[in-house]
Design a protein around this motif. Structure first.
Motif, PDB file in Angstrom:
ATOM      1  N   MET A  11       0.891  -1.156  -0.028  1.00  0.00           N
ATOM      2  CA  MET A  11      -0.202  -0.114  -0.099  1.00  0.00           C
ATOM      3  C   MET A  11       1.036   1.353  -0.062  1.00  0.00           C
ATOM      4  SD  MET A  11      -3.108  -1.270   0.137  1.00  0.00           S
ATOM      5  CE  MET A  11      -4.135   0.126   0.381  1.00  0.00           C
ATOM      6  N   PRO A  12       0.881   2.289  -0.971  1.00  0.00           N
ATOM      7  CA  PRO A  12       1.618   3.192  -0.970  1.00  0.00           C
ATOM      8  C   PRO A  12       1.777   4.046   0.168  1.00  0.00           C
ATOM      9  CG  PRO A  12       0.172   2.985  -3.031  1.00  0.00           C
ATOM     10  CD  PRO A  12      -0.187   2.066  -1.961  1.00  0.00           C
ATOM     11  N   GLY A  13       3.147   4.409   0.444  1.00  0.00           N
ATOM     12  CA  GLY A  13       2.980   5.113   1.637  1.00  0.00           C
ATOM     13  C   GLY A  13       3.044   4.653   3.243  1.00  0.00           C
ATOM     14  N   THR A  14       2.714   3.265   3.052  1.00  0.00           N
ATOM     15  CA  THR A  14       2.503   2.348   4.451  1.00  0.00           C
ATOM     16  C   THR A  14       3.618   1.183   4.274  1.00  0.00           C
ATOM     17  OG1 THR A  14       0.678   1.079   3.721  1.00  0.00           O
ATOM     18  CG2 THR A  14       0.194   3.328   4.633  1.00  0.00           C
ATOM     19  N   ASN A  15       3.347   0.499   5.296  1.00  0.00           N
ATOM     20  CA  ASN A  15       4.148  -0.816   5.521  1.00  0.00           C
ATOM     21  C   ASN A  15       3.038  -1.958   5.250  1.00  0.00           C
ATOM     22  OD1 ASN A  15       6.735   0.195   5.738  1.00  0.00           O
ATOM     23  ND2 ASN A  15       6.366   0.297   7.770  1.00  0.00           N
ATOM     24  N   ASP A  16       1.704  -1.523   5.090  1.00  0.00           N
ATOM     25  CA  ASP A  16       0.805  -2.430   4.764  1.00  0.00           C
ATOM     26  C   ASP A  16       0.642  -3.250   3.530  1.00  0.00           C
ATOM     27  OD1 ASP A  16      -0.123  -1.802   7.468  1.00  0.00           O
ATOM     28  OD2 ASP A  16      -1.537  -0.374   6.652  1.00  0.00           O
ATOM     29  N   PHE A  17       0.157  -4.355   3.416  1.00  0.00           N
ATOM     30  CA  PHE A  17      -0.121  -5.162   2.230  1.00  0.00           C
ATOM     31  C   PHE A  17      -1.679  -5.371   1.992  1.00  0.00           C
ATOM     32  CE2 PHE A  17       4.261  -6.217   3.453  1.00  0.00           C
ATOM     33  CZ  PHE A  17       4.794  -6.454   2.451  1.00  0.00           C
ATOM     34  N   ALA A  18      -1.767  -5.492   0.584  1.00  0.00           N
ATOM     35  CA  ALA A  18      -3.245  -5.866   0.418  1.00  0.00           C
ATOM     36  C   ALA A  18      -3.194  -7.070  -0.529  1.00  0.00           C
ATOM     37  CB  ALA A  18      -3.766  -4.592  -0.370  1.00  0.00           C
ATOM     38  N   THR A  54       2.250   7.213 -21.235  1.00  0.00           N
ATOM     39  CA  THR A  54       1.920   8.106 -19.892  1.00  0.00           C
ATOM     40  C   THR A  54       1.916   7.500 -18.693  1.00  0.00           C
ATOM     41  OG1 THR A  54       0.935   9.776 -21.349  1.00  0.00           O
ATOM     42  CG2 THR A  54       0.531   9.953 -19.098  1.00  0.00           C
ATOM     43  N   VAL A  55       1.078   6.501 -18.370  1.00  0.00           N
ATOM     44  CA  VAL A  55       0.965   5.551 -17.189  1.00  0.00           C
ATOM     45  C   VAL A  55       2.113   5.007 -16.923  1.00  0.00           C
ATOM     46  CG1 VAL A  55      -0.363   3.696 -16.291  1.00  0.00           C
ATOM     47  CG2 VAL A  55      -1.677   5.015 -17.707  1.00  0.00           C
ATOM     48  N   TYR A  56       2.864   4.473 -17.632  1.00  0.00           N
ATOM     49  CA  TYR A  56       4.191   3.833 -17.543  1.00  0.00           C
ATOM     50  C   TYR A  56       5.137   4.859 -16.894  1.00  0.00           C
ATOM     51  CZ  TYR A  56       8.234   1.073 -18.422  1.00  0.00           C
ATOM     52  OH  TYR A  56       9.418   0.176 -18.208  1.00  0.00           O
ATOM     53  N   SER A  57       5.149   6.060 -17.657  1.00  0.00           N
ATOM     54  CA  SER A  57       5.996   7.071 -17.378  1.00  0.00           C
ATOM     55  C   SER A  57       5.684   7.812 -15.903  1.00  0.00           C
ATOM     56  CB  SER A  57       5.996   8.298 -18.238  1.00  0.00           C
ATOM     57  OG  SER A  57       6.840   9.313 -17.934  1.00  0.00           O
ATOM     58  N   ASP A  58       4.454   7.888 -15.724  1.00  0.00           N
ATOM     59  CA  ASP A  58       3.995   8.335 -14.306  1.00  0.00           C
ATOM     60  C   ASP A  58       4.049   7.300 -13.257  1.00  0.00           C
ATOM     61  OD1 ASP A  58       3.237  10.778 -15.473  1.00  0.00           O
ATOM     62  OD2 ASP A  58       1.097  10.120 -15.475  1.00  0.00           O
ATOM     63  N   ASN A  59       4.261   6.148 -13.568  1.00  0.00           N
ATOM     64  CA  ASN A  59       4.612   5.073 -12.493  1.00  0.00           C
ATOM     65  C   ASN A  59       6.046   4.694 -12.358  1.00  0.00           C
ATOM     66  OD1 ASN A  59       3.563   3.506 -10.563  1.00  0.00           O
ATOM     67  ND2 ASN A  59       3.411   1.611 -12.104  1.00  0.00           N
ATOM     68  N   ASN A  60       6.773   5.763 -12.703  1.00  0.00           N
ATOM     69  CA  ASN A  60       8.582   5.507 -12.570  1.00  0.00           C
ATOM     70  C   ASN A  60       8.794   4.546 -13.488  1.00  0.00           C
ATOM     71  OD1 ASN A  60       8.831   7.535 -10.701  1.00  0.00           O
ATOM     72  ND2 ASN A  60       8.211   6.157  -9.147  1.00  0.00           N
ATOM     73  N   ASP A  61       8.577   4.288 -14.799  1.00  0.00           N
ATOM     74  CA  ASP A  61       8.750   3.423 -15.768  1.00  0.00           C
ATOM     75  C   ASP A  61       8.667   1.877 -15.182  1.00  0.00           C
ATOM     76  OD1 ASP A  61       9.444   5.468 -17.381  1.00  0.00           O
ATOM     77  OD2 ASP A  61      11.636   5.191 -16.958  1.00  0.00           O
ATOM     78  N   ASN A  62       7.282   1.771 -14.701  1.00  0.00           N
ATOM     79  CA  ASN A  62       7.077   0.454 -14.285  1.00  0.00           C
ATOM     80  C   ASN A  62       5.563   0.217 -14.518  1.00  0.00           C
ATOM     81  OD1 ASN A  62       6.881  -2.032 -12.550  1.00  0.00           O
ATOM     82  ND2 ASN A  62       6.961  -1.047 -10.718  1.00  0.00           N
ATOM     83  N   PHE A  63       5.169  -1.040 -14.745  1.00  0.00           N
ATOM     84  CA  PHE A  63       3.911  -1.387 -15.200  1.00  0.00           C
ATOM     85  C   PHE A  63       3.721  -3.073 -14.484  1.00  0.00           C
ATOM     86  CE2 PHE A  63      -0.027  -2.409 -17.468  1.00  0.00           C
ATOM     87  CZ  PHE A  63      -0.743  -1.441 -17.385  1.00  0.00           C
ATOM     88  N   GLY A  64       2.910  -3.055 -13.472  1.00  0.00           N
ATOM     89  CA  GLY A  64       2.868  -4.384 -12.928  1.00  0.00           C
ATOM     90  C   GLY A  64       1.569  -4.882 -12.876  1.00  0.00           C
ATOM     91  N   TRP A  65       1.143  -6.010 -12.102  1.00  0.00           N
ATOM     92  CA  TRP A  65      -0.076  -6.488 -12.326  1.00  0.00           C
ATOM     93  C   TRP A  65      -1.029  -5.552 -11.830  1.00  0.00           C
ATOM     94  CZ3 TRP A  65      -1.273 -10.517 -15.198  1.00  0.00           C
ATOM     95  CH2 TRP A  65      -0.483 -11.427 -15.693  1.00  0.00           C
ATOM     96  N   GLN A  66      -0.779  -5.154 -10.607  1.00  0.00           N
ATOM     97  CA  GLN A  66      -1.629  -4.192  -9.945  1.00  0.00           C
ATOM     98  C   GLN A  66      -1.986  -2.881 -10.934  1.00  0.00           C
ATOM     99  OE1 GLN A  66      -0.613  -2.547  -6.214  1.00  0.00           O
ATOM    100  NE2 GLN A  66      -2.406  -1.183  -6.231  1.00  0.00           N
TER     101      GLN A  66
END
Length: 106
Positions: A11-18, A54-66
């Protein structure tokens, strides 16, 4: 073929998982491996569109399952999935608070 997948996510900004659970379906494949390849192909084709770049770039050149799952309401991505005969037929998630069960619990 229809298959349910589960992927853990920070979970962004936390140590939690989903846990994100999603179901993929296609009449063009006969195995789980082929279904994953088809989903990867859809993501790759989407990432090559202007919107996907744009989505890829906005996500720090990353695109995963989520990120793929987050595009399920996106018209461009859904058009690509339809062309590939791929459907995301279920999408759900749970946070790490009280929803998790201890698999070792007696």
């Amino acid at each position: 073929m229809k298959e349910t997948f589960i992927c853990p996510s920070n979970m962004p900004g936390t140590n939690d998982f989903a846990a994100i659970m999603f179901e993929l379906e296609s009449d063009k494949v006969n195995s789980t491996s082929e279904l994953k390849k088809l989903a990867r192909k859809a993501a790759k084709l989407y990432a090559m569109t202007d919107e996907g770049c744009t989505v890829y770039s906005d996500n720090n050149d990353n695109f995963g399952w989520q990120d793929l799952i987050n595009q399920t309401g996106n018209d461009v991505f859904m058009h690509i999935c339809n062309d590939l005969h791929l459907k995301i037929t279920y999408l759900g998630s749970t946070s790490s608070d009280d929803a998790w069960l201890d698999s070792n619990e007696q």
